[in-house]
Design an enzyme around this catalytic site. Structure first.
Site, PDB file in Angstrom:
ATOM      1  N   HIS A   1     138.500 105.818  37.815  1.00 40.28           N
ATOM      2  CA  HIS A   1     138.488 104.361  37.984  1.00 40.28           C
ATOM      3  C   HIS A   1     139.869 103.816  37.673  1.00 40.28           C
ATOM      4  O   HIS A   1     140.554 104.307  36.784  1.00 40.28           O
ATOM      5  CB  HIS A   1     137.452 103.718  37.042  1.00 40.28           C
ATOM      6  CG  HIS A   1     137.081 102.347  37.446  1.00 40.28           C
ATOM      7  ND1 HIS A   1     137.814 101.252  37.091  1.00 40.28           N
ATOM      8  CD2 HIS A   1     136.070 101.885  38.225  1.00 40.28           C
ATOM      9  CE1 HIS A   1     137.255 100.167  37.613  1.00 40.28           C
ATOM     10  NE2 HIS A   1     136.196 100.520  38.304  1.00 40.28           N
TER      11      HIS A   1
ATOM     12  N   ASP B   1     129.447 104.243  40.861  1.00 36.32           N
ATOM     13  CA  ASP B   1     128.895 104.813  42.100  1.00 36.32           C
ATOM     14  C   ASP B   1     128.285 106.200  41.917  1.00 36.32           C
ATOM     15  O   ASP B   1     127.663 106.719  42.841  1.00 36.32           O
ATOM     16  CB  ASP B   1     130.008 104.892  43.158  1.00 36.32           C
ATOM     17  CG  ASP B   1     130.444 103.502  43.580  1.00 36.32           C
ATOM     18  OD1 ASP B   1     131.639 103.197  43.481  1.00 36.32           O
ATOM     19  OD2 ASP B   1     129.560 102.704  43.976  1.00 36.32           O
TER      20      ASP B   1
HETATM   21  C1  SDX Z   1     134.644 101.224  42.642  1.00 31.17           C
HETATM   22  O1  SDX Z   1     138.290  98.468  40.900  1.00 31.17           O
HETATM   23  C2  SDX Z   1     137.029  98.321  40.663  1.00 31.17           C
HETATM   24  O2  SDX Z   1     136.612  97.645  39.748  1.00 31.17           O
HETATM   25  C3  SDX Z   1     136.126  99.065  41.614  1.00 31.17           C
HETATM   26  C4  SDX Z   1     134.647  99.099  41.281  1.00 31.17           C
HETATM   27  C5  SDX Z   1     134.011  97.730  41.397  1.00 31.17           C
HETATM   28  O3  SDX Z   1     132.983  97.512  40.727  1.00 31.17           O
HETATM   29  O4  SDX Z   1     134.496  96.909  42.218  1.00 31.17           O
HETATM   30  O5  SDX Z   1     134.459  99.611  39.986  1.00 31.17           O
HETATM   31  C6  SDX Z   1     133.887  99.997  42.277  1.00 31.17           C
HETATM   32  O6  SDX Z   1     135.369 101.205  43.592  1.00 31.17           O
HETATM   33  C7  SDX Z   1     134.507 102.427  41.756  1.00 31.17           C
HETATM   34  C8  SDX Z   1     135.412 103.624  42.217  1.00 31.17           C
HETATM   35  C9  SDX Z   1     134.659 104.355  43.344  1.00 31.17           C
HETATM   36  N1  SDX Z   1     135.575 105.346  43.975  1.00 31.17           N
HETATM   37  C10 SDX Z   1     135.358 106.668  43.790  1.00 31.17           C
HETATM   38  O7  SDX Z   1     134.496 107.138  43.060  1.00 31.17           O
HETATM   39  C11 SDX Z   1     136.300 107.555  44.610  1.00 31.17           C
HETATM   40  C12 SDX Z   1     136.865 108.675  43.739  1.00 31.17           C
HETATM   41  N2  SDX Z   1     137.785 108.077  42.756  1.00 31.17           N
HETATM   42  C13 SDX Z   1     139.143 107.958  43.123  1.00 31.17           C
HETATM   43  O8  SDX Z   1     139.534 108.032  44.394  1.00 31.17           O
HETATM   44  C14 SDX Z   1     140.020 107.211  42.126  1.00 31.17           C
HETATM   45  O9  SDX Z   1     139.624 107.576  40.864  1.00 31.17           O
HETATM   46  C15 SDX Z   1     140.032 105.698  42.236  1.00 31.17           C
HETATM   47  C16 SDX Z   1     140.370 105.240  43.623  1.00 31.17           C
HETATM   48  C17 SDX Z   1     138.722 105.120  41.834  1.00 31.17           C
HETATM   49  C18 SDX Z   1     141.107 105.174  41.286  1.00 31.17           C
HETATM   50  O10 SDX Z   1     142.327 105.606  41.776  1.00 31.17           O
HETATM   51  P1  SDX Z   1     143.703 105.250  41.025  1.00 31.17           P
HETATM   52  O11 SDX Z   1     143.475 104.317  39.890  1.00 31.17           O
HETATM   53  O12 SDX Z   1     144.693 104.850  42.068  1.00 31.17           O
HETATM   54  O13 SDX Z   1     144.100 106.611  40.340  1.00 31.17           O
HETATM   55  P2  SDX Z   1     144.987 107.702  41.032  1.00 31.17           P
HETATM   56  O14 SDX Z   1     144.523 107.897  42.438  1.00 31.17           O
HETATM   57  O15 SDX Z   1     146.419 107.351  40.775  1.00 31.17           O
HETATM   58  O16 SDX Z   1     144.566 109.005  40.201  1.00 31.17           O
HETATM   59  C19 SDX Z   1     145.236 109.368  39.014  1.00 31.17           C
HETATM   60  C20 SDX Z   1     145.149 110.902  38.976  1.00 31.17           C
HETATM   61  C21 SDX Z   1     145.702 111.568  40.253  1.00 31.17           C
HETATM   62  O17 SDX Z   1     146.101 112.871  39.909  1.00 31.17           O
HETATM   63  P3  SDX Z   1     147.683 113.119  39.557  1.00 31.17           P
HETATM   64  O18 SDX Z   1     148.494 112.560  40.701  1.00 31.17           O
HETATM   65  O19 SDX Z   1     147.918 112.394  38.237  1.00 31.17           O
HETATM   66  O20 SDX Z   1     147.785 114.642  39.421  1.00 31.17           O
HETATM   67  O21 SDX Z   1     143.773 111.291  38.920  1.00 31.17           O
HETATM   68  C22 SDX Z   1     143.438 112.019  40.092  1.00 31.17           C
HETATM   69  C23 SDX Z   1     144.491 111.691  41.121  1.00 31.17           C
HETATM   70  O22 SDX Z   1     144.620 112.749  42.074  1.00 31.17           O
HETATM   71  N3  SDX Z   1     142.098 111.545  40.504  1.00 31.17           N
HETATM   72  C24 SDX Z   1     141.112 112.345  40.931  1.00 31.17           C
HETATM   73  C25 SDX Z   1     140.015 111.498  41.133  1.00 31.17           C
HETATM   74  N4  SDX Z   1     140.354 110.233  40.834  1.00 31.17           N
HETATM   75  C26 SDX Z   1     141.657 110.283  40.437  1.00 31.17           C
HETATM   76  N5  SDX Z   1     141.086 113.682  41.174  1.00 31.17           N
HETATM   77  C27 SDX Z   1     139.899 114.171  41.625  1.00 31.17           C
HETATM   78  N6  SDX Z   1     138.779 113.409  41.819  1.00 31.17           N
HETATM   79  C28 SDX Z   1     138.806 112.088  41.607  1.00 31.17           C
HETATM   80  N7  SDX Z   1     137.723 111.335  41.813  1.00 31.17           N
END
Ligand code: SDX
Length: 428
Positions: A307, A364
């Site tokens: 998140h 989710d």
């Molecule tokens: C919602 O914003 C809100 O409030 C949203 C929400 C709402 O109520 O409106 O809460 C609803 O959208 C919840 C999130 C649902 N999405 C998912 O479950 C999809 C999977 N999660 C990700 O794609 C990710 O965690 C996000 C999009 C939710 C957040 O992305 P960020 O904050 O941009 O974080 P990032 O992509 O910079 O990740 C940081 C690190 C990275 O690795 P490094 O580059 O540091 O090596 O964490 C890794 C990412 O690759 N990472 C994951 C991951 N989420 C982040 N790796 C594997 N699986 C994941 N799910």
């Protein structure tokens, strides 16, 4: 405001006030940055460190896993309130009295009929069309039947627009699902409550009476409350920025629905179920999917994990996980997918890749398991998220317009070609 931030650029020192919120959050107020520095701006892709507004609606603390709507804890609201009460709280700022709530519900019911020409628009969609695309289109189409853009400065005009969309969106949600199943479109029964009538519109079979299951009604009420607002998430920011051009409320909501559709945002609840089903197909091989999620060369992410704000447990996920157990037990549903989800969570929470990045289950991760137990098709999960988020989108849009916020127009840093003369085609 209190405290000052000092920034030094090219040997010059500049001071900017620091905004301090009621929960002691601090932000550097850079409203005058360009003017004072001769054009210097900030850059922050994804706005990870940038606040877009000041708001009185929802407070999140990602480190401590806190979520409050207008100061009330999500845990209490999920336990003690119902969805319309929470919608009223988010939109108007206070919990309603019995009389206010009854009037709100009656006015919503009085506005729950659609122009019958909307059926023709719905009928034109292929049955396999994704429900989120249908819902976004129909919500935008509402402007064709309600052309006047709401006067946000008039509380009465705002109220009328609010009860209109609160009344009509559940019908669009139900009709979108029935369209995908080839079922006749139903208006339900005005005597029923908001959630009961939504369930009747969604599930009533044409040849039998529909009896609302209280377990499902209570679970859906709770799920919609948990999704109702979440400060400046992607879709809410979309609703705000579209509304900041003074586009109408319905057009802004339609844009929010489209933003929510993405699998990184609200579309994740569908993607979680698809991922869990794939793991089940794979004989429950969670280790394989964990490895894929950690592999930088693999675009696969563990859907429902991580998140932007929560670097601790998403408080909503905690509540939904308990509810998933209760609903499946109460319905007598044995769903191996829930066990796979719990196994995946257990493994991720002790895996350094996830722990070091503070990746926890989000809202989710478990919600789709409950929707599936209710008999809601997977592709409808994000539509249910949109219905839950409706009051939050309305509240944020109303606050943005009534605060007379300027049109949203971010700056950029250009890194393209410098000036060069045109070359005629013969000489290229
Ligand atoms: C919602 O914003 C809100 O409030 C949203 C929400 C709402 O109520 O409106 O809460 C609803 O959208 C919840 C999130 C649902 N999405 C998912 O479950 C999809 C999977 N999660 C990700 O794609 C990710 O965690 C996000 C999009 C939710 C957040 O992305 P960020 O904050 O941009 O974080 P990032 O992509 O910079 O990740 C940081 C690190 C990275 O690795 P490094 O580059 O540091 O090596 O964490 C890794 C990412 O690759 N990472 C994951 C991951 N989420 C982040 N790796 C594997 N699986 C994941 N799910």
């Amino acid at each position: 405001m209190s405290d000052i931030a000092k920034i030094e650029i090219d040997g010059n020192s500049y001071e900017f006030p620091i905004y301090v919120g009621t929960e002691n959050e601090k932000a550097i107020d850079v409203k005058k940055l360009r003017a004072l520095t001769g054009g210097v701006t900030t850059i922050d892709p994804g706005y990870k460190n940038t606040g877009s507004c000041i708001s009185e609606i929802t407070f999140l603390n990602g480190e401590e896993g806190i979520l409050r709507y207008r100061g009330y804890c999500i845990e209490e609201l999920a336990e003690k309130a119902d969805f319309l009460e929470v919608a009223y709280l988010l939109i108007f700022g206070e919990l309603p009295t019995q009389e206010q709530l009854q009037k709100f519900e009656n006015d919503i019911k009085d506005n729950a009929i659609l122009d019958d020409d909307l059926r023709k628009i719905l009928e034109a969609f292929p049955r396999k069309a994704h429900p989120m695309g249908v819902l976004a289109s129909l919500t935008s189409a509402l402007t064709a039947f309600n052309p006047s853009s709401v006067d946000a400065s008039s509380e009465e005009a705002m109220y009328n627009a609010i009860v209109k969309i609160m009344g009509k969106l559940p019908v669009l949600v139900a009709w979108t699902m029935r369209k995908s199943k080839g079922l006749p479109l139903d208006y339900g029964n005005k005597k029923l409550g908001y959630i009961e009538n939504l369930l009747q519109m969604m599930f009533k079979q044409p040849n039998e009476k529909y009896k609302v299951n209280p377990i499902i009604k209570n679970a859906l009420d709770k799920l919609l409350i948990l999704h109702a607002d979440h400060e400046q998430n992607c879709s809410t920011s979309t609703v705000r920025i579209v509304g900041s051009s003074h586009a109408g409320l319905f057009a802004s909501l339609s844009a929010g629905i489209s933003a929510l559709w993405g699998p990184l945002h609200g579309g994740a609840n569908q993607a979680v179920l698809e991922m869990l089903a794939a793991i089940q197909e794979d004989g429950g091989d969670t280790a394989k999917y964990m490895a894929k999620a950690k592999d930088k060369n693999d675009p696969f992410r563990l859907m429902g994990f991580g998140h932007r704000v929560y670097k601790n447990f998403d408080p909503r996920a905690k509540i939904i996980k308990v509810a998933a157990d209760e609903v499946l037990a109460d319905l007598g549903v044995e769903d191996p997918i829930l066990d796979i989800a719990k196994g995946l969570e257990r493994e991720a929470l002790k895996d350094d890749y996830f722990v070091s990045r503070k990746l926890y289950p989000n809202v989710d991760f478990y919600s789709g398991i409950i929707y599936r137990a209710m008999g809601i098709p997977t592709e409808m999960f994000t539509v249910m998220f949109a219905l839950g988020r409706l009051p939050g989108w309305i509240a944020q849009w109303k606050e943005m317009r009534q605060n007379n916020e300027p049109i949203g127009r971010p700056r950029q840093i250009y890194i393209g070609k410098n000036i060069r003369p045109f070359v005629s085609i013969e000489n290229r």
